[in-house]
Design an enzyme around this catalytic site. Structure first.
Site, PDB file in Angstrom:
ATOM      1  N   LYS A  53      -5.538  80.407  36.308  1.00  0.00           N
ATOM      2  CA  LYS A  53      -5.648  78.596  36.992  1.00  0.00           C
ATOM      3  C   LYS A  53      -5.125  78.588  38.406  1.00  0.00           C
ATOM      4  O   LYS A  53      -5.590  77.973  39.024  1.00  0.00           O
ATOM      5  CB  LYS A  53      -4.427  78.361  36.209  1.00  0.00           C
ATOM      6  N   ARG A 128       1.938  70.433  29.630  1.00  0.00           N
ATOM      7  CA  ARG A 128       2.141  71.483  28.274  1.00  0.00           C
ATOM      8  C   ARG A 128       2.463  71.079  27.704  1.00  0.00           C
ATOM      9  O   ARG A 128       2.653  71.990  27.166  1.00  0.00           O
ATOM     10  CB  ARG A 128       3.367  72.556  29.197  1.00  0.00           C
ATOM     11  N   ARG A 168      -1.398  92.002  36.741  1.00  0.00           N
ATOM     12  CA  ARG A 168      -1.029  91.268  38.018  1.00  0.00           C
ATOM     13  C   ARG A 168       0.077  92.010  38.703  1.00  0.00           C
ATOM     14  O   ARG A 168       0.739  91.590  37.908  1.00  0.00           O
ATOM     15  CB  ARG A 168      -1.354  89.493  37.130  1.00  0.00           C
ATOM     16  N   ARG A 201       6.021  89.904  38.174  1.00  0.00           N
ATOM     17  CA  ARG A 201       6.061  88.769  37.474  1.00  0.00           C
ATOM     18  C   ARG A 201       7.291  88.532  36.129  1.00  0.00           C
ATOM     19  O   ARG A 201       6.415  89.890  35.654  1.00  0.00           O
ATOM     20  CB  ARG A 201       5.545  87.453  37.121  1.00  0.00           C
ATOM     21  N   ARG A 212       4.786  83.296  25.376  1.00  0.00           N
ATOM     22  CA  ARG A 212       3.971  82.138  26.778  1.00  0.00           C
ATOM     23  C   ARG A 212       3.088  81.974  25.630  1.00  0.00           C
ATOM     24  O   ARG A 212       2.581  80.843  25.596  1.00  0.00           O
ATOM     25  CB  ARG A 212       3.733  82.640  27.915  1.00  0.00           C
TER      26      ARG A 212
HETATM   27  P1  AMP Z   1       3.226  79.715  35.121  1.00  0.00           P
HETATM   28  O1  AMP Z   1       3.972  79.721  36.384  1.00  0.00           O
HETATM   29  O2  AMP Z   1       2.399  78.315  34.646  1.00  0.00           O
HETATM   30  O3  AMP Z   1       2.888  80.265  34.113  1.00  0.00           O
HETATM   31  O4  AMP Z   1       4.626  78.877  34.326  1.00  0.00           O
HETATM   32  C1  AMP Z   1       5.585  80.437  34.341  1.00  0.00           C
HETATM   33  C2  AMP Z   1       6.865  79.756  33.286  1.00  0.00           C
HETATM   34  O5  AMP Z   1       7.552  78.666  33.886  1.00  0.00           O
HETATM   35  C3  AMP Z   1       6.594  78.894  32.284  1.00  0.00           C
HETATM   36  O6  AMP Z   1       6.473  80.306  30.934  1.00  0.00           O
HETATM   37  C4  AMP Z   1       7.393  78.376  31.659  1.00  0.00           C
HETATM   38  O7  AMP Z   1       9.253  78.216  31.309  1.00  0.00           O
HETATM   39  C5  AMP Z   1       7.602  77.103  32.899  1.00  0.00           C
HETATM   40  N1  AMP Z   1       6.784  76.320  33.326  1.00  0.00           N
HETATM   41  C6  AMP Z   1       5.849  75.660  34.532  1.00  0.00           C
HETATM   42  N2  AMP Z   1       5.160  74.695  34.168  1.00  0.00           N
HETATM   43  C7  AMP Z   1       6.304  74.272  32.763  1.00  0.00           C
HETATM   44  C8  AMP Z   1       5.975  73.223  31.869  1.00  0.00           C
HETATM   45  N3  AMP Z   1       5.517  71.889  32.985  1.00  0.00           N
HETATM   46  N4  AMP Z   1       6.571  72.843  31.310  1.00  0.00           N
HETATM   47  C9  AMP Z   1       7.520  73.267  31.044  1.00  0.00           C
HETATM   48  N5  AMP Z   1       7.420  74.767  31.495  1.00  0.00           N
HETATM   49  C10 AMP Z   1       6.978  74.962  32.307  1.00  0.00           C
END
Ligand code: AMP
Length: 258
Positions: A53, A128, A168, A201, A212
């Site tokens: 994404k 989410r 990654r 990360r 996740r």
């Molecule tokens: P991402 O970079 O989108 O994979 O997000 C990394 C982490 O940030 C996720 O595993 C969640 O812990 C938190 N996170 C990101 N976006 C959201 C969201 N919209 N709602 C809740 N937690 C989020």
């Protein structure tokens, strides 16, 4: 990883340079007037973690000249800067949990109110949960006169995603995403753009990824049904080189909106 294993994937990516040229900002309309390069308004990218994404959002943001809003990136910046929000979110993110809805909706409300998001924006990682999706519907109805959402659902089998996740690497400075197997940096471990040492990360481990993925299946996957009835909704195969996915997105939107 031996050179032999890396070379075909690298060649495949180099062979895609024509598509990348086609997709460079400003060139889309010039090369194919049937492909619409104007921003389609607010865009949601939905898909499991690691499906690509962020990479798509980066490219689409350049093509459409609208901001990418990645809630994960905003949270990670808060963690790096040691803000109160970052301290609270860090522990949740480390275990692959979900940050509370009210924190996220406040963050997104603030970001989409910035003038650069007036013509549209690309949400990466938001909504989410069902609560976040309901909030967004209401917010766009009130503040954007019921503007139409474009929903791009990126699909890939979990086993393939795990493979991507463990390879990654990201640049901590400019956030460019690499894959040590499919999209390696030119210089081992260094960002092509600014030379920073690439990092992994701390939630890109198999254990945290599983959490996740569970959170995605439980909280986010049901949203696909919520959005399926929208006029501009598409499910695309994300298990292809990134430029091909981008091309598919741009062409599908043109088709669905013409
Ligand atoms: P991402 O970079 O989108 O994979 O997000 C990394 C982490 O940030 C996720 O595993 C969640 O812990 C938190 N996170 C990101 N976006 C959201 C969201 N919209 N709602 C809740 N937690 C989020």
């Amino acid at each position: 990883m031996s050179l032999n294993e890396t070379a075909p994937a690298k060649e495949a990516f180099e062979g895609l340079s024509r598509i990348e040229g086609f997709l460079s900002p400003g060139s889309v309309e010039a090369k194919d007037p049937t492909v619409r390069a104007t921003a389609p308004g607010p865009v949601l990218l939905i898909g499991a973690p690691g499906v690509g994404k962020g990479t798509q959002a980066d490219t689409l943001a350049k093509i459409w000249r609208i901001p990418k809003i990645s809630t994960g990136e905003i949270l990670r910046a808060n963690v790096t800067n040691g803000t109160a929000l970052g301290i609270q979110a860090d522990e949740i993110m480390r275990r692959g949990g979900i940050v509370p809805d009210h924190v996220m909706t406040e963050m997104v409300a603030g970001r989409i109110a910035v003038p650069d998001a007036e013509a549209g924006f690309i949400l990466d990682g938001f909504p989410r949960t069902a609560k976040q999706a309901q909030w967004l519907d209401g917010h766009l109805a009130v503040h954007r006169n019921f503007v139409q959402l474009t929903i791009i659902n990126l699909h890939m089998e979990p086993q393939k995603i795990i493979d991507r996740i463990i390879h990654r690497r990201i640049c901590p400075w400019c956030k460019t995403v690499y894959n040590t197997r499919l999209k390696p940096p030119r210089l081992n471990g260094r960002c092509d753009l600014d030379g920073s040492a690439l990092i992994q990360r701390n939630d890109d481990t198999i254990e945290v990824f599983q959490e996740r993925l569970d959170a995605f299946k439980r909280e986010t996957e049901p949203l696909i049904e919520h959005y399926r009835g929208h006029r501009i909704f598409m499910t695309l195969d994300a298990d292809r080189p990134a430029p091909m996915v981008t091309l598919d997105i741009v062409a599908s939107i043109a088709r669905l909106t013409s």
